[in-house]
Design a protein around this motif. Structure first.
Motif, PDB file in Angstrom:
ATOM      1  N   UNK A  53      -8.026  41.651  58.335  1.00  0.00           N
ATOM      2  CA  UNK A  53      -8.569  40.304  58.219  1.00  0.00           C
ATOM      3  C   UNK A  53      -8.536  39.576  59.565  1.00  0.00           C
ATOM      4  N   UNK A  56     -11.519  40.427  61.405  1.00  0.00           N
ATOM      5  CA  UNK A  56     -12.699  39.792  60.823  1.00  0.00           C
ATOM      6  C   UNK A  56     -12.768  38.306  61.207  1.00  0.00           C
ATOM      7  N   UNK A  57     -11.605  37.645  61.219  1.00  0.00           N
ATOM      8  CA  UNK A  57     -11.566  36.240  61.648  1.00  0.00           C
ATOM      9  C   UNK A  57     -11.951  36.120  63.122  1.00  0.00           C
ATOM     10  N   UNK A  60     -15.679  36.521  63.497  1.00  0.00           N
ATOM     11  CA  UNK A  60     -16.388  35.341  62.998  1.00  0.00           C
ATOM     12  C   UNK A  60     -16.251  34.175  63.983  1.00  0.00           C
ATOM     13  N   UNK A  63     -18.471  34.828  67.003  1.00  0.00           N
ATOM     14  CA  UNK A  63     -19.891  34.628  66.685  1.00  0.00           C
ATOM     15  C   UNK A  63     -20.233  33.141  66.592  1.00  0.00           C
ATOM     16  N   UNK A  64     -19.319  32.360  66.010  1.00  0.00           N
ATOM     17  CA  UNK A  64     -19.598  30.937  65.821  1.00  0.00           C
ATOM     18  C   UNK A  64     -19.478  30.147  67.124  1.00  0.00           C
ATOM     19  N   UNK A 123      -1.045  34.299  65.800  1.00  0.00           N
ATOM     20  CA  UNK A 123      -2.073  34.344  64.747  1.00  0.00           C
ATOM     21  C   UNK A 123      -3.209  33.400  65.135  1.00  0.00           C
ATOM     22  N   UNK A 124      -4.433  33.748  64.754  1.00  0.00           N
ATOM     23  CA  UNK A 124      -5.546  32.819  64.957  1.00  0.00           C
ATOM     24  C   UNK A 124      -6.023  32.276  63.618  1.00  0.00           C
ATOM     25  N   UNK A 125      -6.640  31.090  63.690  1.00  0.00           N
ATOM     26  CA  UNK A 125      -7.331  30.590  62.517  1.00  0.00           C
ATOM     27  C   UNK A 125      -8.821  30.572  62.856  1.00  0.00           C
ATOM     28  N   UNK A 126      -9.603  30.336  61.836  1.00  0.00           N
ATOM     29  CA  UNK A 126     -11.048  30.385  62.019  1.00  0.00           C
ATOM     30  C   UNK A 126     -11.551  29.266  62.932  1.00  0.00           C
ATOM     31  N   UNK A 127     -10.781  28.171  63.019  1.00  0.00           N
ATOM     32  CA  UNK A 127     -11.123  27.070  63.936  1.00  0.00           C
ATOM     33  C   UNK A 127     -10.715  27.353  65.373  1.00  0.00           C
ATOM     34  N   UNK A 131      -1.472  30.046  65.840  1.00  0.00           N
ATOM     35  CA  UNK A 131      -0.299  29.783  65.004  1.00  0.00           C
ATOM     36  C   UNK A 131       0.883  30.629  65.466  1.00  0.00           C
TER      37      UNK A 131
ATOM     38  N   UNK F  31     -10.944  26.625  55.871  1.00  0.00           N
ATOM     39  CA  UNK F  31     -11.801  26.643  57.052  1.00  0.00           C
ATOM     40  C   UNK F  31     -13.099  27.370  56.720  1.00  0.00           C
ATOM     41  N   UNK F  34     -19.808  28.676  60.090  1.00  0.00           N
ATOM     42  CA  UNK F  34     -21.133  29.315  60.087  1.00  0.00           C
ATOM     43  C   UNK F  34     -21.370  30.088  61.373  1.00  0.00           C
ATOM     44  N   UNK F  35     -22.064  31.212  61.262  1.00  0.00           N
ATOM     45  CA  UNK F  35     -22.625  31.833  62.469  1.00  0.00           C
ATOM     46  C   UNK F  35     -24.016  32.340  62.122  1.00  0.00           C
ATOM     47  N   UNK F  44     -11.273  35.518  54.043  1.00  0.00           N
ATOM     48  CA  UNK F  44     -10.006  36.057  54.531  1.00  0.00           C
ATOM     49  C   UNK F  44      -8.875  35.073  54.259  1.00  0.00           C
ATOM     50  N   UNK F  82     -18.160  32.230  56.766  1.00  0.00           N
ATOM     51  CA  UNK F  82     -16.826  32.827  56.682  1.00  0.00           C
ATOM     52  C   UNK F  82     -15.881  31.731  56.199  1.00  0.00           C
ATOM     53  N   UNK F  84     -11.842  31.022  55.685  1.00  0.00           N
ATOM     54  CA  UNK F  84     -10.486  31.513  55.937  1.00  0.00           C
ATOM     55  C   UNK F  84      -9.486  30.463  55.467  1.00  0.00           C
ATOM     56  N   UNK F  86      -5.630  29.836  56.323  1.00  0.00           N
ATOM     57  CA  UNK F  86      -4.369  30.215  56.989  1.00  0.00           C
ATOM     58  C   UNK F  86      -3.199  29.849  56.093  1.00  0.00           C
TER      59      UNK F  86
END
Ligand SMILES: [Ca+2]
Ligand SMILES: [Ca+2]
Ligand SMILES: [Ca+2]
Ligand SMILES: [Ca+2]
Ligand SMILES: [Ca+2]
Ligand SMILES: [Ca+2]
Ligand SMILES: [Ca+2]
Ligand SMILES: [Ca+2]
Ligand SMILES: [Ca+2]
Ligand SMILES: [Ca+2]
Ligand SMILES: [Ca+2]
Ligand SMILES: [Ca+2]
Lengths: 208, 208, 208, 208, 208, 208
Positions: A53, A56-57, A60, A63-64, A123-127, A131, F31, F34-35, F44, F82, F84, F86
């Motif tokens: 995951x 995958x994050x 994403x 890409x964003x 750790x990363x978050x989607x934003x 972390x 979270x 878009x991409x 995730x 996507x 996510x 956390x």
């Protein structure tokens, strides 16, 4: 397999992470590699679901925020990306390789060199937030042993460093971050690797 | 099934590896075979997840470094590749067939002959590093028994060879490597096999 | 279900194999059947993973060596192939039907008749080697009972036949092989079946 | 749910089978239904793997022998087929519905009426052979109870009928078969159902 | 979550069913909703396999009998359909929501209003037969509590109603059916919902 | 990982939810990002099946009611989404993040700012109803601790708030809702975020 040796930065997409295993801390390599394709992502290295995951994050997020890293987003459909984490026989899991994975992906798509003797964990978050993660002290021991000089950590992990005896870590530079953009600024050089891939966007040819 | 006999090198894509099983060392054959297709990879031979991942890493490495091996990357979409590891009833796993798989794939796509009486064992990484593996002494016994003359190993496995009694291995030539490019240089002849497939890139015909 | 009776050779794609079950030897039928399609392969008959892999190896071998068997490889995309092994309620596994499967597939795609009163057992490899299998004596008993006259075996299984009492097997002809090409030469007649399918390559029509 | 009542033959694609359950014999209905589509097959009714395979074998047989049943094979890509076996809460498995499934599929694609008061039980093979099945006596009891008049069985199941008391089965007509073509001849009337679907091949329109 | 309250009929695609749970009878809502798409069906609400199959049967029946319900079958490829059964945390299974699902789907595709204060329970078959289900008395209690006035049941469930004390059910109207067409006639009004979607067939535009 | 701190509203698609874990209440962040893509949804954050279903319901609702939120439904095929949650190592499940997910998706597709210092908890249905959830009191404690000012709840959860000591919650504003449209009105500002993505519908270019 002795992962305790840092192995240089002559290849794009390879970034050194810090892992916390049952037998103590260790360094690990995130290897991200491109081949001409259609945007497929493959993951190997005996990875658990949480670690998959993270990849995958990271993808994403990249890409964003492609523009911010100087990447034309249309190239994501022109390459397949493979991420491997040696060694293949060791099961690996957890979210702490997140920032290492994003750094490796960014280096692969930009072909920018990774700063030498650098390792990281977080750790990363989607934003793009970074972390804190566990096992910091064991990881620092492994980093020293592997000849690492610079270490990127989440700001909230500073307290774990402050508990380590000063004398022991005087040779290490710690960089505390809260955002993924800081990681990339610290970790990637402007310079491309030797024999860099041409990852610029290519118009589809008529023939294809 | 008696795998202890080396079987010649007249077919492209077939490379001899060394395996460490519950009943000792053994040789095994990695068979990689092309058929006209669209880039699909199939794996058979009762392979475990780690061994399947090795095949996936090998394929990704070959695609990313096609030029270095004289392969036009566009042909990867014109063939399906099947990798089989006899015998079908025996479960097999582990990363130690990694370099054998990459050698078999490279031979299949270039149709270059494999050096005769050669065997190898070692894990690959996505960067093309060769990593050490276990069971070296049992594997060497099996290689001798099967009439192997040359053996490729990771440099870090040299220490395992040095512990074997000199007299026992005087007929064997050991080649220690750290990079996949060295393996290919040692393992593949420039000459193509007899009745080699024409794997040059073909423009799609109008009709299709 | 009484499989002990050989059932003739008037249909292409049906080949008699020899199986070793918990209750002794038995004959089984590999049924391979084509229908207009796009190259999909379906497998039924309660088959285990190793037996399914045998079908996949057989198909890959046939695709890679189509020319040798007089097959235009482009037809593989014009037919769907179904392989069934009656009876449906009995679980079946193991690699020993490999050569039977390849023979059935070759007969289906060429529509050549199978030699009458013939049975076979042996594992195939992707290179087309024939490997020895177990349960030979039980299988031979079943073949006799089913009125089989000719039996194809791997050369390495000869030793198992030599241990059977001479008198018992005097009515059977044994054919020992090491390569798949020998199997096809022994098993398929040049003559096509009555009402043979037209499996010649067809150019795609404009309408489609 | 009381399945013991035969329900008429006014719908194409619905054929009565005989099942052997833990609580004795029963009749069951195979419902095959077409809708405009692209050749997808769906299966419902809590079916086990062997029973799903029977449907797949039946479909493959029908596709390979379409001409024999007056079906233009190109229509298989113009309809989706759904097979359901009520009741949905009861798990069902085994190969004995094979011939019922093929009959239902043939009726669906030809829209031919099913012979009234008919039931059947038997396994099919990919060549169209009919194989014997178990539980015959319990199934016959259920058929009588459900007002069935004609029953199709595999010739090898005749011995099971001969063991039933004459008096008990005097109202039933038994039809013993060895080939699928006999089943279709016995089971389907030439006449189409009222309000039959138009399943003739349609050229793709320009618009689509 | 209190499902015991009927919630009106102002939205197309929402139909009230009757469920029999471990803690007694309850009402449940089948929510079917369309969005522009390509014919994909999604199912949520913690549904078991048998309940998912009911949705699949309902969809197949509707597609095969579209004309009968005034639906142009070509629109099935122009919408995605999502079926949800609140509440999300409660596992649900069994075939008894079958007729409710078909009614919800029919309302969604036609945008016809559902009759107010109506609930139903019954299994469907692919032919459109309605089969009896269990737990009738508990379900009736739940329906009364939820202010339901009309209830649709399979004719074979009449015997279950006859066992309930007359006095208790005098406010409820029971509608006994055997065919799905009767359910739709009873359950859907001719009138469309306010702000109905335009589900008429649309020719694909040039641009797309 | 300390999730107890609210983190601002400068990014579209990030909404604060309230979770009830084994160790008490907590806030969590949904979270949504878009991409450029084709309408694929990825999830995730170690999410259980029920929580994944909530995301699927939220997406289906948004697609079916796009117009109501000022979204051109054709853009759903032009972006990958996507979601996510956390932190990645913590398993999460249950339906109570449903309304938070829909709010995050709506913010992502409209790029509208989320109201600051707001948190919410509630299940959604496909019709857009908001259902009550459990653990309210623990969740409220966590919200206070995290400096939240406004909380959105299902009207049926009001009774849970009335049981909390007045004094304790005097700094919090509760908003009780029954429909998803109310949530969006309360949670999203009209104003777009700084550096908002341009999510307006784009005609496909000729080149693509
Ligand atoms: Ca180490
Ligand atoms: Ca993570
Ligand atoms: Ca051996
Ligand atoms: Ca490996
Ligand atoms: Ca037998
Ligand atoms: Ca095999
Ligand atoms: Ca019954
Ligand atoms: Ca069967
Ligand atoms: Ca309730
Ligand atoms: Ca059902
Ligand atoms: Ca916390
Ligand atoms: Ca939910």
């Amino acid at each position: 397999f002795d992962k305790d040796l840092y192995e240089g930065n002559n290849v794009a997409g390879v970034v050194t992470g810090l892992a916390w295993t049952q037998v103590g801390g260790d360094i690990l390599f995130i290897e991200a590699s491109l081949s001409p394709g259609k945007g497929k992502m493959s993951l190997t290295g005996n990875l658990g679901d949480v670690m998959k995951e993270s990849a995958s994050i990271a993808m994403a997020y990249l890409k964003a925020h492609a523009e911010q890293f100087g990447i034309d987003y249309r190239i994501f459909d022109q390459w397949d990306i493979h991420i491997h984490v040696p060694a293949g026989a060791t099961p690996k899991d957890g979210p702490s390789a997140g920032i290492t994975m994003l750094t490796a992906l960014t280096s692969a798509f930009t072909q920018r060199m990774v700063k030498p003797h650098l390792a990281m964990t977080g750790e990363i978050t989607l934003r793009g937030k970074v972390l804190p993660v566990g096992g910091i002290q064991e990881k620092i021991l492994a980093a020293k042993r592997a000849n690492i000089k610079d270490i990127i950590l989440c700001k909230s992990n500073r307290k774990d460093i402050l508990e380590i005896k000063e004398d022991y870590i005087k040779d290490l530079n710690f960089h505390y971050v809260t955002e993924m953009s800081e990681v990339i600024k610290l970790a990637l050089l402007d310079k491309k690797v030797k024999n860099a891939l041409d990852t610029a966007y290519k118009k589809a040819s008529k023939e294809d």
